[in-house]
Scaffold this motif. Structure first.
Motif, PDB file in Angstrom:
ATOM      1  N   ARG A  64       0.826  -1.206   0.000  1.00  0.00           N
ATOM      2  CA  ARG A  64       0.000   0.000   0.000  1.00  0.00           C
ATOM      3  C   ARG A  64       0.861   1.256   0.000  1.00  0.00           C
ATOM      4  O   ARG A  64       0.531   2.248  -0.649  1.00  0.00           O
ATOM      5  CB  ARG A  64      -0.951  -0.018   1.206  1.00  0.00           C
ATOM      6  N   VAL A  65       2.003   1.224   0.709  1.00  0.00           N
ATOM      7  CA  VAL A  65       2.930   2.360   0.706  1.00  0.00           C
ATOM      8  C   VAL A  65       3.508   2.569  -0.693  1.00  0.00           C
ATOM      9  O   VAL A  65       3.835   3.683  -1.074  1.00  0.00           O
ATOM     10  CB  VAL A  65       4.061   2.145   1.752  1.00  0.00           C
ATOM     11  N   GLY A  66       3.603   1.494  -1.476  1.00  0.00           N
ATOM     12  CA  GLY A  66       4.135   1.596  -2.834  1.00  0.00           C
ATOM     13  C   GLY A  66       5.361   0.747  -3.091  1.00  0.00           C
ATOM     14  O   GLY A  66       5.925   0.785  -4.184  1.00  0.00           O
ATOM     15  N   HIS A  99       3.569  13.347   0.657  1.00  0.00           N
ATOM     16  CA  HIS A  99       2.532  13.428   1.690  1.00  0.00           C
ATOM     17  C   HIS A  99       1.160  13.141   1.086  1.00  0.00           C
ATOM     18  O   HIS A  99       0.386  12.337   1.619  1.00  0.00           O
ATOM     19  CB  HIS A  99       2.559  14.800   2.359  1.00  0.00           C
ATOM     20  N   ALA A 100       0.864  13.767  -0.039  1.00  0.00           N
ATOM     21  CA  ALA A 100      -0.426  13.572  -0.705  1.00  0.00           C
ATOM     22  C   ALA A 100      -0.587  12.131  -1.177  1.00  0.00           C
ATOM     23  O   ALA A 100      -1.667  11.536  -1.029  1.00  0.00           O
ATOM     24  CB  ALA A 100      -0.569  14.544  -1.883  1.00  0.00           C
ATOM     25  N   ILE A 113      -2.316   5.737   4.158  1.00  0.00           N
ATOM     26  CA  ILE A 113      -1.253   5.656   5.161  1.00  0.00           C
ATOM     27  C   ILE A 113      -1.381   6.865   6.080  1.00  0.00           C
ATOM     28  O   ILE A 113      -1.471   8.003   5.617  1.00  0.00           O
ATOM     29  CB  ILE A 113       0.142   5.646   4.488  1.00  0.00           C
ATOM     30  N   GLU A 114      -1.388   6.625   7.374  1.00  0.00           N
ATOM     31  CA  GLU A 114      -1.460   7.720   8.338  1.00  0.00           C
ATOM     32  C   GLU A 114      -0.076   8.348   8.450  1.00  0.00           C
ATOM     33  O   GLU A 114       0.874   7.716   8.914  1.00  0.00           O
ATOM     34  CB  GLU A 114      -1.903   7.187   9.697  1.00  0.00           C
ATOM     35  N   ASP A 170       4.703   1.469  10.424  1.00  0.00           N
ATOM     36  CA  ASP A 170       3.999   0.293   9.917  1.00  0.00           C
ATOM     37  C   ASP A 170       3.098  -0.258  11.026  1.00  0.00           C
ATOM     38  O   ASP A 170       3.096   0.257  12.152  1.00  0.00           O
ATOM     39  CB  ASP A 170       4.989  -0.726   9.346  1.00  0.00           C
ATOM     40  N   PRO A 171       2.305  -1.289  10.752  1.00  0.00           N
ATOM     41  CA  PRO A 171       1.367  -1.790  11.759  1.00  0.00           C
ATOM     42  C   PRO A 171       2.023  -2.276  13.058  1.00  0.00           C
ATOM     43  O   PRO A 171       1.373  -2.310  14.102  1.00  0.00           O
ATOM     44  CB  PRO A 171       0.662  -2.945  11.048  1.00  0.00           C
ATOM     45  N   ASP A 172       3.303  -2.639  13.016  1.00  0.00           N
ATOM     46  CA  ASP A 172       4.002  -3.070  14.229  1.00  0.00           C
ATOM     47  C   ASP A 172       4.636  -1.911  14.984  1.00  0.00           C
ATOM     48  O   ASP A 172       5.111  -2.078  16.096  1.00  0.00           O
ATOM     49  CB  ASP A 172       5.086  -4.107  13.891  1.00  0.00           C
TER      50      ASP A 172
END
Length: 124
Positions: free
Chosen positions: A24-26, A81-82, A89-90, A107-109
């Motif tokens: 998702r980040v790329g 950022h955009a 992604i927060e 990341d989630p961790d």
């Protein structure tokens, strides 16, 4: 003699969740190999980078979420950022410092990342 940094281990608790997050980040998924019941190796690379990250089962003894301040560099922090925000992604607000402009995410961790534009937005 050249010494090239090409792979960084990232400690995660859930391999599939981490892989989905970094996609998702790329990041591009280069490898996802179950070596044995004890080892699964996932390698992912940010677009344009010569250095990749690796995580999985049996890859590192570091505690999940213990990486603090992995850093990637972009040419346009506002675009980054955009883009990250659009991907869900927060990220932090843009942080302008004399040595660059930054956004931060985890990341989630809880492994923390900095995204840097090396020339501050405030420089003219």
């Amino acid at each position: 003699m050249d010494i090239k940094l090409e792979l960084i281990g990232v400690p995660v608790s859930d391999v599939d969740r981490a892989k989905a997050f970094y996609e998702r980040v790329g990041f591009h998924a280069d490898h996802d190999v179950p070596v044995s019941d004890a080892i699964r190796f996932v390698q992912m690379t940010p677009p344009g980078s010569a250095c990749s990250i690796a995580f999985g089962k049996g890859i590192t003894e570091m505690a999940p979420g213990s990486l603090d301040n992995m850093q990637v560099v972009v040419t346009d922090i506002e675009e980054a950022h955009a883009d990250l925000t659009a991907r869900g992604i927060e990220v932090s607000p843009i942080d302008d410092q004399p040595w660059g402009s930054f956004v931060y995410f985890a990341d989630p961790d809880g492994n923390r990342w900095a995204v840097q534009q090396t020339t501050p937005r405030t420089a003219s």
